[in-house]
Design a protein around this motif. Structure first.
Motif, PDB file in Angstrom:
ATOM      1  N   HIS A   1       0.830  -1.200   0.000  1.00 46.20           N
ATOM      2  CA  HIS A   1       0.000   0.000   0.000  1.00 46.20           C
ATOM      3  C   HIS A   1       0.865   1.251   0.000  1.00 46.20           C
ATOM      4  CE1 HIS A   1      -3.692  -2.246   0.596  1.00 46.20           C
ATOM      5  NE2 HIS A   1      -3.041  -2.975   1.479  1.00 46.20           N
ATOM      6  N   PRO A   2       0.379   2.345  -0.552  1.00 44.47           N
ATOM      7  CA  PRO A   2       1.171   3.576  -0.614  1.00 44.47           C
ATOM      8  C   PRO A   2       1.267   4.245   0.747  1.00 44.47           C
ATOM      9  CG  PRO A   2      -1.031   3.994  -1.421  1.00 44.47           C
ATOM     10  CD  PRO A   2      -0.955   2.515  -1.170  1.00 44.47           C
ATOM     11  N   PRO A   3       2.213   5.154   0.919  1.00 41.05           N
ATOM     12  CA  PRO A   3       2.305   5.884   2.187  1.00 41.05           C
ATOM     13  C   PRO A   3       1.130   6.832   2.351  1.00 41.05           C
ATOM     14  CG  PRO A   3       3.800   6.830   0.564  1.00 41.05           C
ATOM     15  CD  PRO A   3       3.249   5.571  -0.050  1.00 41.05           C
ATOM     16  N   ALA A   4       0.775   7.103   3.589  1.00 40.36           N
ATOM     17  CA  ALA A   4      -0.330   8.041   3.850  1.00 40.36           C
ATOM     18  C   ALA A   4       0.003   9.436   3.354  1.00 40.36           C
ATOM     19  CB  ALA A   4      -0.649   8.055   5.338  1.00 40.36           C
ATOM     20  N   TYR A   5       1.276   9.802   3.436  1.00 37.56           N
ATOM     21  CA  TYR A   5       1.719  11.122   2.992  1.00 37.56           C
ATOM     22  C   TYR A   5       2.387  10.968   1.627  1.00 37.56           C
ATOM     23  CZ  TYR A   5       4.378  15.508   2.869  1.00 37.56           C
ATOM     24  OH  TYR A   5       4.914  16.726   2.501  1.00 37.56           O
ATOM     25  N   ALA A   6       1.682  11.444   0.586  1.00 41.28           N
ATOM     26  CA  ALA A   6       2.183  11.342  -0.790  1.00 41.28           C
ATOM     27  C   ALA A   6       1.993  12.696  -1.455  1.00 41.28           C
ATOM     28  CB  ALA A   6       1.443  10.248  -1.556  1.00 41.28           C
ATOM     29  N   PRO A   7       2.994  13.576  -1.423  1.00 39.31           N
ATOM     30  CA  PRO A   7       2.839  14.953  -1.905  1.00 39.31           C
ATOM     31  C   PRO A   7       2.360  15.057  -3.347  1.00 39.31           C
ATOM     32  CG  PRO A   7       4.879  14.721  -0.678  1.00 39.31           C
ATOM     33  CD  PRO A   7       4.328  13.335  -0.849  1.00 39.31           C
ATOM     34  N   GLY A   8       2.664  14.069  -4.187  1.00 41.73           N
ATOM     35  CA  GLY A   8       2.173  14.113  -5.564  1.00 41.73           C
ATOM     36  C   GLY A   8       0.669  14.031  -5.657  1.00 41.73           C
ATOM     37  N   TYR A   9       0.041  13.457  -4.657  1.00 44.85           N
ATOM     38  CA  TYR A   9      -1.420  13.390  -4.538  1.00 44.85           C
ATOM     39  C   TYR A   9      -1.782  14.380  -3.440  1.00 44.85           C
ATOM     40  CZ  TYR A   9      -5.973  11.255  -3.319  1.00 44.85           C
ATOM     41  OH  TYR A   9      -7.304  11.027  -3.036  1.00 44.85           O
ATOM     42  N   LYS A  10      -2.094  15.612  -3.830  1.00 44.82           N
ATOM     43  CA  LYS A  10      -2.124  16.732  -2.897  1.00 44.82           C
ATOM     44  C   LYS A  10      -3.120  16.564  -1.756  1.00 44.82           C
ATOM     45  CE  LYS A  10      -0.343  20.188  -6.119  1.00 44.82           C
ATOM     46  NZ  LYS A  10      -0.571  21.474  -6.820  1.00 44.82           N
ATOM     47  N   THR A  11      -4.225  15.882  -1.993  1.00 48.42           N
ATOM     48  CA  THR A  11      -5.207  15.710  -0.934  1.00 48.42           C
ATOM     49  C   THR A  11      -4.641  14.934   0.235  1.00 48.42           C
ATOM     50  OG1 THR A  11      -6.913  15.690  -2.647  1.00 48.42           O
ATOM     51  CG2 THR A  11      -7.569  14.962  -0.468  1.00 48.42           C
ATOM     52  N   SER A  12      -3.665  14.048  -0.039  1.00 44.14           N
ATOM     53  CA  SER A  12      -3.095  13.238   1.037  1.00 44.14           C
ATOM     54  C   SER A  12      -2.284  14.073   2.025  1.00 44.14           C
ATOM     55  CB  SER A  12      -2.219  12.119   0.459  1.00 44.14           C
ATOM     56  OG  SER A  12      -0.994  12.641  -0.036  1.00 44.14           O
ATOM     57  N   VAL A  13      -1.812  15.233   1.616  1.00 49.94           N
ATOM     58  CA  VAL A  13      -1.003  16.068   2.502  1.00 49.94           C
ATOM     59  C   VAL A  13      -1.825  16.497   3.717  1.00 49.94           C
ATOM     60  CG1 VAL A  13       0.270  18.231   2.689  1.00 49.94           C
ATOM     61  CG2 VAL A  13       0.441  16.862   0.597  1.00 49.94           C
ATOM     62  N   ALA A  14      -3.037  16.950   3.489  1.00 50.24           N
ATOM     63  CA  ALA A  14      -3.890  17.382   4.598  1.00 50.24           C
ATOM     64  C   ALA A  14      -4.489  16.200   5.356  1.00 50.24           C
ATOM     65  CB  ALA A  14      -5.009  18.273   4.073  1.00 50.24           C
ATOM     66  N   ARG A  15      -4.660  15.061   4.703  1.00 47.68           N
ATOM     67  CA  ARG A  15      -5.319  13.926   5.346  1.00 47.68           C
ATOM     68  C   ARG A  15      -4.362  12.996   6.073  1.00 47.68           C
ATOM     69  NH1 ARG A  15      -9.231  11.456   0.778  1.00 47.68           N
ATOM     70  NH2 ARG A  15      -7.175  10.797   0.034  1.00 47.68           N
ATOM     71  N   SER A  16      -3.076  13.096   5.816  1.00 45.37           N
ATOM     72  CA  SER A  16      -2.132  12.148   6.413  1.00 45.37           C
ATOM     73  C   SER A  16      -1.971  12.424   7.906  1.00 45.37           C
ATOM     74  CB  SER A  16      -0.775  12.250   5.716  1.00 45.37           C
ATOM     75  OG  SER A  16      -0.256  13.565   5.786  1.00 45.37           O
ATOM     76  N   PRO A  17      -1.763  11.381   8.707  1.00 43.77           N
ATOM     77  CA  PRO A  17      -1.623  11.578  10.167  1.00 43.77           C
ATOM     78  C   PRO A  17      -0.343  12.309  10.524  1.00 43.77           C
ATOM     79  CG  PRO A  17      -1.152   9.299   9.556  1.00 43.77           C
ATOM     80  CD  PRO A  17      -1.690   9.966   8.322  1.00 43.77           C
ATOM     81  N   ARG A  18      -0.405  13.088  11.584  1.00 45.11           N
ATOM     82  CA  ARG A  18       0.748  13.849  12.060  1.00 45.11           C
ATOM     83  C   ARG A  18       1.478  13.139  13.201  1.00 45.11           C
ATOM     84  NH1 ARG A  18      -0.152  15.841   7.915  1.00 45.11           N
ATOM     85  NH2 ARG A  18      -0.556  18.023   7.397  1.00 45.11           N
ATOM     86  N   GLN A  19       0.847  12.134  13.762  1.00 48.79           N
ATOM     87  CA  GLN A  19       1.440  11.390  14.865  1.00 48.79           C
ATOM     88  C   GLN A  19       1.499   9.906  14.531  1.00 48.79           C
ATOM     89  OE1 GLN A  19      -0.585  12.280  18.524  1.00 48.79           O
ATOM     90  NE2 GLN A  19      -0.532  14.498  18.191  1.00 48.79           N
ATOM     91  N   ALA A  20       2.296   9.171  15.280  1.00 50.63           N
ATOM     92  CA  ALA A  20       2.427   7.733  15.042  1.00 50.63           C
ATOM     93  C   ALA A  20       1.088   7.034  15.251  1.00 50.63           C
ATOM     94  CB  ALA A  20       3.471   7.150  15.990  1.00 50.63           C
ATOM     95  N   LEU A  21       0.821   6.018  14.437  1.00 50.48           N
ATOM     96  CA  LEU A  21      -0.425   5.270  14.553  1.00 50.48           C
ATOM     97  C   LEU A  21      -0.416   4.427  15.827  1.00 50.48           C
ATOM     98  CD1 LEU A  21      -0.897   4.091  10.854  1.00 50.48           C
ATOM     99  CD2 LEU A  21      -1.739   6.160  11.962  1.00 50.48           C
ATOM    100  N   VAL A  22      -1.602   4.191  16.349  1.00 48.06           N
ATOM    101  CA  VAL A  22      -1.766   3.411  17.572  1.00 48.06           C
ATOM    102  C   VAL A  22      -2.371   2.062  17.212  1.00 48.06           C
ATOM    103  CG1 VAL A  22      -2.889   3.291  19.836  1.00 48.06           C
ATOM    104  CG2 VAL A  22      -2.063   5.493  18.944  1.00 48.06           C
ATOM    105  N   SER A  23      -1.763   0.979  17.656  1.00 45.67           N
ATOM    106  CA  SER A  23      -2.295  -0.357  17.407  1.00 45.67           C
ATOM    107  C   SER A  23      -3.550  -0.577  18.247  1.00 45.67           C
ATOM    108  CB  SER A  23      -1.256  -1.429  17.747  1.00 45.67           C
ATOM    109  OG  SER A  23      -0.141  -1.322  16.900  1.00 45.67           O
ATOM    110  N   MET A  24      -4.593  -1.111  17.604  1.00 46.41           N
ATOM    111  CA  MET A  24      -5.851  -1.382  18.300  1.00 46.41           C
ATOM    112  C   MET A  24      -5.939  -2.859  18.651  1.00 46.41           C
ATOM    113  SD  MET A  24      -7.142   1.650  18.297  1.00 46.41           S
ATOM    114  CE  MET A  24      -8.827   1.350  18.814  1.00 46.41           C
ATOM    115  N   GLN A  25      -6.791  -3.172  19.617  1.00 45.00           N
ATOM    116  CA  GLN A  25      -7.031  -4.559  19.985  1.00 45.00           C
ATOM    117  C   GLN A  25      -7.809  -5.257  18.873  1.00 45.00           C
ATOM    118  OE1 GLN A  25      -5.797  -6.054  22.756  1.00 45.00           O
ATOM    119  NE2 GLN A  25      -4.727  -4.113  23.094  1.00 45.00           N
TER     120      GLN A  25
END
Length: 244
Positions: A16-40
């Motif tokens: 899968h592609p990275p959440a932050y992909a500057p070539g796809y501009k919408t992903s810049v605002a939608r990508s997380p700013r903090q590390a993801l948290v594993s859920m149960q």
């Protein structure tokens, strides 16, 4: 011998592609700013349902040539565009069919315009085309839609970005926790390698999982071409999904 359904298959994070992909501009605002948290792990209800066999599906829910017309029994007033059949199988990572699951789809019309209040593309709306459909897979995991091939359309990613012709697909899979969304592109479309969204996916094999293949054997002579689009809902060979 261990049942395949119980065997753990680790997800390939490079698929899968990275959440932050500057070539796809919408992903810049939608990508997380903090590390993801594993859920149960999901609860039992999320892993075992819902059961769609009792869902009331209308006779034209999977036929977009008829389901938006005032009188589907009449042959006049059909949507404008190239008539196609879209079909395939929903299977799990081990090739087992996923029967009686809900498959939904939505798309632009032949001119590349969605029936959505926020779509202001200059192409006209088709009064006889709604652009949405749904069906349940059969015992062997097969689904089928009859529709119009959607047109490409421009979008403001850069000066001259165009989306390839595509159909959005939502498939529930074996449980609500496996509901996934993807797009079907059309084999041979020259816009596919130019699309900024497609180019966020670095593995060519992953891109191929989103391409519907022309199937002349399933096409209807003097009526419509058919495109096969199989969906793998989980595991190492899963179709690339846009919500992951």
């Amino acid at each position: 011998m261990q049942d395949d359904s119980e065997r753990f298959v680790e997800r390939d994070r490079n698929w899968h592609p990275p959440a932050y992909a500057p070539g796809y501009k919408t992903s810049v605002a939608r990508s997380p700013r903090q590390a993801l948290v594993s859920m149960q792990h999901a609860t039992a209800s999320e892993l075992t349902g819902p059961d769609f066999r009792g869902l009331r599906v209308g006779p034209h829910d999977n036929d977009l040539l008829l389901n938006f017309r005032q009188d589907p029994s009449q042959e006049q007033g059909l949507p404008v565009g190239e008539r196609i059949i879209m079909f395939g199988r929903v299977v799990d990572q081990f090739g087992k069919p996923v029967p009686h699951t809900l498959v939904e789809m939505w798309q632009a019309n032949a001119g590349g315009r969605y029936r959505h209040r926020n779509d202001n593309y200059l192409a006209p709306l088709d009064p006889n085309f709604g652009g949405v459909g749904r069906c349940l897979t059969d015992e062997a995991g097969w689904y089928r839609f009859r529709t119009i091939k959607p047109g490409p359309y421009p979008w403001p990613n850069d000066v001259n970005s165009w989306r390839p012709s595509h159909i959005h697909v939502s498939v529930m899979g074996p449980a609500i926790s496996t509901r996934l969304i993807t797009q079907m592109y059309f084999e041979g479309d020259p816009l596919i390698p130019l699309c900024p969204i497609v180019n966020t996916i670095k593995d060519p094999d992953a891109v191929e999982t989103m391409v519907g293949r022309l199937d002349m054997a399933r096409s209807r002579p003097m009526d419509c071409l058919a495109y096969r689009f199989d969906l793998v809902v989980r595991g190492e060979l899963q179709t690339y999904f846009e919500n992951q």
